[in-house]
Design an enzyme around this catalytic site. Sequence first.
Site, PDB file in Angstrom:
ATOM      1  N   TYR A  53     -42.758  90.418   2.006  1.00  0.00           N
ATOM      2  CA  TYR A  53     -43.704  89.642   1.198  1.00  0.00           C
ATOM      3  C   TYR A  53     -43.874  90.281  -0.184  1.00  0.00           C
ATOM      4  O   TYR A  53     -43.943  91.501  -0.320  1.00  0.00           O
ATOM      5  CB  TYR A  53     -45.055  89.539   1.889  1.00  0.00           C
ATOM      6  CG  TYR A  53     -45.074  88.652   3.112  1.00  0.00           C
ATOM      7  CD1 TYR A  53     -43.975  87.875   3.473  1.00  0.00           C
ATOM      8  CD2 TYR A  53     -46.194  88.594   3.933  1.00  0.00           C
ATOM      9  CE1 TYR A  53     -44.000  87.071   4.599  1.00  0.00           C
ATOM     10  CE2 TYR A  53     -46.230  87.789   5.065  1.00  0.00           C
ATOM     11  CZ  TYR A  53     -45.125  87.038   5.394  1.00  0.00           C
ATOM     12  OH  TYR A  53     -45.156  86.249   6.519  1.00  0.00           O
ATOM     13  N   GLY A 224     -53.850  69.026   4.982  1.00  0.00           N
ATOM     14  CA  GLY A 224     -55.034  69.484   4.261  1.00  0.00           C
ATOM     15  C   GLY A 224     -55.682  68.434   3.385  1.00  0.00           C
ATOM     16  O   GLY A 224     -56.399  68.775   2.436  1.00  0.00           O
TER      17      GLY A 224
END
Length: 330
Positions: A53, A224
């Site tokens: 990441y 969402g």
Amino acid sequence: MKYTQLGRTGLKVSRLVLGTMNFGPQTDEADSHAIMDAALNAGINFFDTANVYGWGENKGRTEEIIGNWFAKNPAHRDATVLATKVYGNMAADGEAWPNHDKLSALNIRRAVDASLKRLRTDHIDVYQFHHVDRATPFEEIWQAIDVLIQQGKILYAGSSNFPGYKIAQANEIAARRGGTIGLVSEQCLYNLSERRAEMEVIPAAQEYGLGVIPWSPLHGGMLGGVIKKEVAGGRRTSGRTAEALTNPAVRAQIQSYEDLLDKHGLEPGETALAWLLTRPGVTGPIVGPRTADQLASAIRATELELSEELLTDLNEIFPGPGPSPEAFAW
């Protein structure tokens, strides 16, 4: 915040997992630290990251941000169940030197030491295999993990993106070797819109006592309230979500979802998270907030009680594959 055991272990973790993939690429260090502060204050004790990441030239940056947060207040580390992952190619240019990626004993040893240094800690609570390594036998992987546990560098091992048969294979080999408890968690793609994990992955996880940690619980933003936001003139949809919504059938499905929740006065993203919390075997979904407001919305989801009527209606909009093996046999 509610807590549960991680699979068959004695480890208690929050029903929400703080995903940190945005820390660095989309959220700067100061805001990342503020989000971690808010998460811990809300009772979220399970933080997930990965050595890759930060991405590209900044691989490892997310672990560094977390490590700096621990260094600011050592009590943070004591309160946190820390999970990271190994597998990815850590070379900035994408061309790893041999044995600098995947799950050889050599790379596992190298990668865990590098993660510990970036995270500024002496141990990792849950060390996860980010992907299946088809070239490395589990006998070698478990030998490496056993050494790390004996050294006190990790406590538990988990998987991510494993098919059901690999979960079974990994834990059967661990049992034959003795001395290791095998995989204790599986981090998989699972949400209302993507339910294929119900066919094999989740049954295997339940059979072998793994906690299920769904990633992408909002399916890349699809769940969402994406259409509602478009109509309201908010953030425009892009990437895979925008491409998926060009399919009339997909758009109609998402519109039906948003209309249903509007009727119940519920927010789509919070409902999608709350639905996962009702699923058998699920420890808690990974939420990856870019802002404090997004974190607050995710936390509200843990208090939602979804009625049986609503669950039935959601299942009609997003039908799962059905139980295994009946989903593909008789």
